[in-house]
Scaffold this active site. Structure first.
Site, PDB file in Angstrom:
ATOM      1  N   TYR A 174       0.826  -1.199   0.000  1.00 13.12           N
ATOM      2  CA  TYR A 174       0.000   0.000   0.000  1.00 13.12           C
ATOM      3  C   TYR A 174       0.864   1.254   0.000  1.00 13.12           C
ATOM      4  CZ  TYR A 174       1.160   0.425   4.988  1.00 13.12           C
ATOM      5  OH  TYR A 174       1.826   0.559   6.172  1.00 13.12           O
ATOM      6  N   CYS A 175       0.264   2.361  -0.455  1.00 13.77           N
ATOM      7  CA  CYS A 175       0.878   3.680  -0.346  1.00 13.77           C
ATOM      8  C   CYS A 175      -0.243   4.676  -0.084  1.00 13.77           C
ATOM      9  CB  CYS A 175       1.687   4.029  -1.594  1.00 13.77           C
ATOM     10  SG  CYS A 175       0.751   3.963  -3.138  1.00 13.77           S
ATOM     11  N   THR A 176       0.021   5.965  -0.150  1.00  8.65           N
ATOM     12  CA  THR A 176      -0.973   6.955   0.275  1.00  8.65           C
ATOM     13  C   THR A 176      -2.229   6.941  -0.583  1.00  8.65           C
ATOM     14  OG1 THR A 176       0.843   8.355   1.029  1.00  8.65           O
ATOM     15  CG2 THR A 176      -1.333   9.363   0.891  1.00  8.65           C
TER      16      THR A 176
END
Length: 266
Positions: A174-176
């Site tokens: 995941y990332c932002t």
């Protein structure tokens, strides 16, 4: 009156990024929006904010453009303007990965927030944070691994060092907002890894679940004047000085301060 923040991206061929960027500047200014938009031949990436009606109008106009009909927007409300101006830049890439020839086209690796929540509960899953260490320290999904990188371009070296360990297992990443994972997931697939990337990133997860705090620990760094939001999408009051206390991050602190001019104009 609360303002609406919208973040989005799309990998799609742009025939004339410069002309498209000029159109974006004109429409954003006309609608009184603030934000940051990147346009490249591979697509666009953006975060904007303003009055809700203006944001929705801009979104509808974007979806009427070629290749953008299925553009997905991640929303949260904010009490003050996250951006002091509306800036549109033309770049070589909308996200720089550091490895030539990698495009954000690994659509079969996407999982919904609900599917990602199930992966978080599976002890056989490696939960990998695809962000910089300062972001991880501020907040993370439970059980997530910090790759310990200072820049996104350092991420491939970390993956290579652990690739054998992850073979045959699911790497839930995941990332932002999801865009960094697009290129990383495509490249990791090429390296023989099984990847499940959170569609829409942390912001989409927080928007999807009223009880997101059950899985999200701490705050989420956002690249605007709010600095950080909690699991309910609310500005926390955390300052840039608190986030960037390491002298090595002085340049990040300077960049964050430029987002919030001392003259208070927004």
């Amino acid at each position: 009156m609360p303002l609406l923040h919208s973040s989005f991206y799309r990998f799609t061929p742009m025939a004339d990024p410069t002309a498209f960027a000029e159109w974006l500047r004109e429409r954003g200014a006309a609608l009184g929006l603030g934000g940051v938009m990147l346009v490249a031949e591979e697509g666009l990436s953006a975060a904007i904010a303003g009055e809700a009606d203006a944001v929705h109008t801009f979104e509808a106009e974007l979806q009427a453009q070629a290749g953008l009909a299925d553009l997905h927007f991640k929303h949260n409300t904010c009490e003050r303007r996250p951006f002091s101006r509306f800036k549109v830049s033309v770049k070589r890439e909308i996200v720089a990965f550091g490895i030539p020839g990698v495009s954000g086209d690994a659509t079969d690796t996407h999982v919904s927030p609900h599917q990602f929540r199930e992966l978080l509960a599976d002890p056989a899953t490696f939960v990998l944070d695809n962000r910089n260490s300062f972001e991880f320290k501020l907040g993370r999904f439970r059980g997530a691994i910090d790759p310990g990188v200072a820049h996104f371009r350092d991420f491939p070296a970390y993956v290579e060092a652990h690739r054998d360990e992850w073979q045959g297992k699911t790497v839930a990443m995941y990332c932002t907002g999801g865009i960094r994972c697009e290129k990383t997931a495509a490249w990791m697939q090429q390296r023989g890894l099984k990847v499940a990337q959170l569609d829409g990133g942390i912001l989409n997860f927080l928007e999807a679940f009223p009880d997101a705090a059950a899985d999200w620990e701490g705050e989420c760094y956002v690249f605007d004047k709010r600095i950080a939001i909690d699991a309910a999408g609310r500005e926390t009051g955390t300052t840039a000085e608190a986030v960037f206390s390491d002298p090595a991050d002085a340049w990040r602190l300077a960049r964050a301060r430029r987002l919030d001019p001392e003259d208070g104009k927004a």
